[in-house]
Design a protein around this motif. Structure first.
Motif, mmCIF file in Angstrom:
data_model
loop_
_atom_site.group_PDB
_atom_site.id
_atom_site.type_symbol
_atom_site.label_atom_id
_atom_site.label_comp_id
_atom_site.label_asym_id
_atom_site.label_seq_id
_atom_site.Cartn_x
_atom_site.Cartn_y
_atom_site.Cartn_z
ATOM 1 N N ASN A 194 23.564 24.764 -21.049
ATOM 2 C CA ASN A 194 24.306 23.562 -20.651
ATOM 3 C C ASN A 194 23.461 22.296 -20.695
ATOM 4 O OD1 ASN A 194 26.867 24.777 -20.084
ATOM 5 N ND2 ASN A 194 25.867 25.740 -18.347
ATOM 6 N N GLY A 215 24.927 18.985 -20.064
ATOM 7 C CA GLY A 215 26.216 19.359 -19.504
ATOM 8 C C GLY A 215 27.124 20.107 -20.438
ATOM 9 N N PHE A 216 26.918 20.048 -21.745
ATOM 10 C CA PHE A 216 27.870 20.766 -22.612
ATOM 11 C C PHE A 216 27.234 21.432 -23.825
ATOM 12 C CE2 PHE A 216 28.274 17.930 -26.283
ATOM 13 C CZ PHE A 216 27.676 16.783 -25.786
ATOM 14 N N LYS A 262 31.502 17.445 -30.800
ATOM 15 C CA LYS A 262 30.965 18.744 -30.375
ATOM 16 C C LYS A 262 30.341 19.481 -31.555
ATOM 17 C CE LYS A 262 32.857 20.007 -26.055
ATOM 18 N NZ LYS A 262 33.367 21.078 -25.226
ATOM 19 N N ARG A 289 24.027 29.753 -20.879
ATOM 20 C CA ARG A 289 23.807 29.130 -19.568
ATOM 21 C C ARG A 289 22.986 27.874 -19.678
ATOM 22 N NH1 ARG A 289 22.315 34.063 -15.573
ATOM 23 N NH2 ARG A 289 24.235 35.233 -15.881
ATOM 24 N N PHE A 319 31.863 38.675 -23.270
ATOM 25 C CA PHE A 319 30.975 38.152 -22.248
ATOM 26 C C PHE A 319 31.358 36.744 -21.814
ATOM 27 C CE2 PHE A 319 28.121 41.480 -23.692
ATOM 28 C CZ PHE A 319 27.589 41.888 -22.493
ATOM 29 N N SER A 320 31.864 35.917 -22.722
ATOM 30 C CA SER A 320 32.006 34.516 -22.346
ATOM 31 C C SER A 320 33.429 34.112 -22.007
ATOM 32 C CB SER A 320 31.414 33.610 -23.425
ATOM 33 O OG SER A 320 31.283 34.278 -24.636
ATOM 34 N N ASP A 321 34.360 35.049 -21.873
ATOM 35 C CA ASP A 321 35.737 34.709 -21.492
ATOM 36 C C ASP A 321 36.337 33.647 -22.389
ATOM 37 O OD1 ASP A 321 36.008 36.416 -19.307
ATOM 38 O OD2 ASP A 321 34.802 35.090 -18.092
ATOM 39 N N THR A 322 36.114 33.735 -23.694
ATOM 40 C CA THR A 322 36.634 32.711 -24.597
ATOM 41 C C THR A 322 37.733 33.287 -25.479
ATOM 42 O OG1 THR A 322 34.695 33.228 -25.901
ATOM 43 C CG2 THR A 322 34.694 31.132 -24.769
ATOM 44 N N ASN A 336 25.588 24.215 -25.589
ATOM 45 C CA ASN A 336 25.182 25.616 -25.541
ATOM 46 C C ASN A 336 24.990 26.103 -26.973
ATOM 47 O OD1 ASN A 336 25.359 25.834 -22.749
ATOM 48 N ND2 ASN A 336 27.533 26.333 -22.854
ATOM 49 N N LEU A 386 22.666 39.732 -26.336
ATOM 50 C CA LEU A 386 22.132 39.558 -24.985
ATOM 51 C C LEU A 386 21.485 38.190 -24.813
ATOM 52 C CD1 LEU A 386 20.704 43.065 -24.070
ATOM 53 C CD2 LEU A 386 22.753 41.932 -23.246
ATOM 54 N N VAL A 427 24.288 35.512 -24.553
ATOM 55 C CA VAL A 427 25.104 35.415 -23.344
ATOM 56 C C VAL A 427 24.269 35.218 -22.085
ATOM 57 C CG1 VAL A 427 26.996 36.729 -24.322
ATOM 58 C CG2 VAL A 427 25.264 37.910 -23.019
ATOM 59 N N LEU A 428 23.029 35.739 -22.074
ATOM 60 C CA LEU A 428 22.255 35.627 -20.842
ATOM 61 C C LEU A 428 21.424 34.351 -20.800
ATOM 62 C CD1 LEU A 428 21.076 39.288 -20.234
ATOM 63 C CD2 LEU A 428 22.951 38.043 -19.180
#
Lengths: 272, 168
Positions: free
Chosen positions: B27, B30-31, B144, B25, B67-70, B33, B17, B20-21
């Protein structure tokens, strides 16, 4: 036989690891060549509800800004309405409409990956289907990818698989909108022929060659342009109107004749 | 025994949790996480059945992926560090981690740090190689891995010291 069983027992962890790794790689690689996986997406019941719950809390923190945005949009639409010359008969026959609109809220947004997806709180229950267009008041956002009963995921324009028909405003020069994954506020328009006159600052809008978006939905302005490797087409960097990091209210566009268009197109290709 | 199962279930849920929550988010710049859910594999008891540990790593990655569509990128990366964890531990702690009396909190800070850093580096390498999926972008992968790996490391260390178990 004994040897084989011994081998399996000795390397059972390794084999288990390889087995699970194959599953995950299969899902990943399949989605590289195809669309988003049908199983791994956040539009399902559990993830959708958790995101929806979290959104219902965080949404209170910027209600002011959101209200202001909606007010500005209303003002713009009212301007258009007032300045329109009134016609004698008001035509409200809905069968003439080519598009219907559903409004929704973003409950999850991402823009830091290579393949970004957005989750919204509208699903099949509200008539949402795959391949509907999604926009905001500022411009284009993406295309519906997966739906569940109450939620849907949107393939953002910030996705390497995204490919949307776009044109330069007030001309008929079409190209494809793609993303090179570098920055979240710049996308690329390719396949515009060399002979088209371009100026930095020109507006890019959606083209008419798509059954997903209506024509002339705003996308962005030209940031700079250059010839691509073939030296006969432009590669244009487009500054998006939308702030992709701050999305709240979205509109989903349903093209009413879409099914007919698609059937016609597929019938034509099978005849060939 | 029961309480350890209980703690691990709570830890699993909370880390998913939180990841993902909150951290998905963030960022930052900008990148960036950071991935803090790796802590689950760092904290997980050592003398448990290895196959169940690999299975848990798979499940953990799968829940993050949902949760993260990866697709299944998190799954592959988490699974890999679950599998190579004993090798990393032998490398960092030497042979004595196989003794009955071995406990993570009895090791030195430097060893714990190296252990965590290695887990994160392996995880991020697998993750971003699969995400970007082309060796033409090797520089992007390295950039990255380094930047996000550093952020993950700092946050994992902070979380590790916040919720450390050596309060006996």
């Amino acid at each position: 036989m004994q040897q084989i069983i011994n081998f399996i027992i000795r390397y059972k962890n390794f084999l288990f690891y390889i087995f699970l790794l194959t599953i995950s790689l299969a899902f990943t690689i399949q989605s590289h060549s195809y669309h988003q996986s049908r199983f791994f997406n956040s539009s399902n019941w559990i993830t959708g509800n958790i995101y929806g719950f979290s959104q219902s809390i965080t949404t209170y923190f910027d209600l002011d800004g959101e209200n202001e945005k909606l007010l500005l949009e209303n003002q713009r639409l009212l301007d258009l309405l007032i300045n329109k010359t009134p016609s004698n008969t008001v035509n409200i026959d809905t069968t003439d409409f080519r598009y219907t609109i559903v409004s929704g809220q973003v409950i999850r947004n991402s823009y830091a990956n290579q393949r970004n997806y957005i989750t919204i709180n509208k699903g099949q229950k509200d008539g949402i289907e795959q391949d509907m267009g999604v926009i905001t008041d500022m411009g284009i956002l993406g295309i519906i990818e997966n739906t569940s009963n109450k939620f849907a995921t949107v393939q953002s324009i910030l996705n390497v698989n995204s490919n949307i028909n776009a044109k330069i405003k007030n001309t008929n020069h079409f190209g494809s909108l793609t993303w090179d994954t570098k920055t979240y506020n710049v996308v690329q328009l390719i396949d515009i022929p060399k002979l088209v006159p371009l100026t930095v600052g020109d507006t890019i809008v959606t083209g008419a060659m798509s059954s997903i978006f209506p024509e002339n939905i705003l996308i962005g302005t030209i940031k700079n342009f250059d010839l691509d490797n073939s030296k006969s087409f432009y590669r244009i960097d487009v500054n998006l109107f939308n702030d992709m990091t701050n999305l709240k209210s979205v509109y989903i566009i349903n093209t009413i004749n879409r099914r007919e268009i698609l059937e016609l197109e597929s019938a034509t290709t099978t005849n060939e | 025994m029961n309480s350890s199962y209980f703690i691990n279930i709570i830890r699993f849920t909370l880390l998913v949790l939180v990841q993902v929550l909150i951290f998905n988010r963030l960022n930052f710049f900008g990148f960036i996480n950071p991935m803090v859910y790796i802590l689950f594999l760092y904290w997980y008891p050592i003398k448990k059945n290895r196959a169940s540990f690999i299975g848990l790593g798979f499940l953990l990655g799968l829940s993050i992926d949902f949760f993260s569509d990866t697709m299944a990128i998190h799954t592959a990366a988490t699974l890999t560090i679950a599998y190579v964890r004993p090798t990393i531990m032998r490398f960092v702690f030497g042979i004595n981690y196989e003794f009955q009396s071995f406990k993570l909190r009895n090791t030195t800070k430097a060893q714990q740090f190296t252990f965590l850093a290695l887990l994160i580096v392996v995880h991020h390498l697998v993750y971003f190689s699969l995400e970007i999926f082309s060796f033409a972008n090797l520089l992007l992968i390295i950039k990255k891995v380094l930047s996000i790996g550093l952020a993950s490391l700092i946050l994992c260390l902070l979380f590790g010291s916040l919720f450390s178990t050596n309060k006996e």
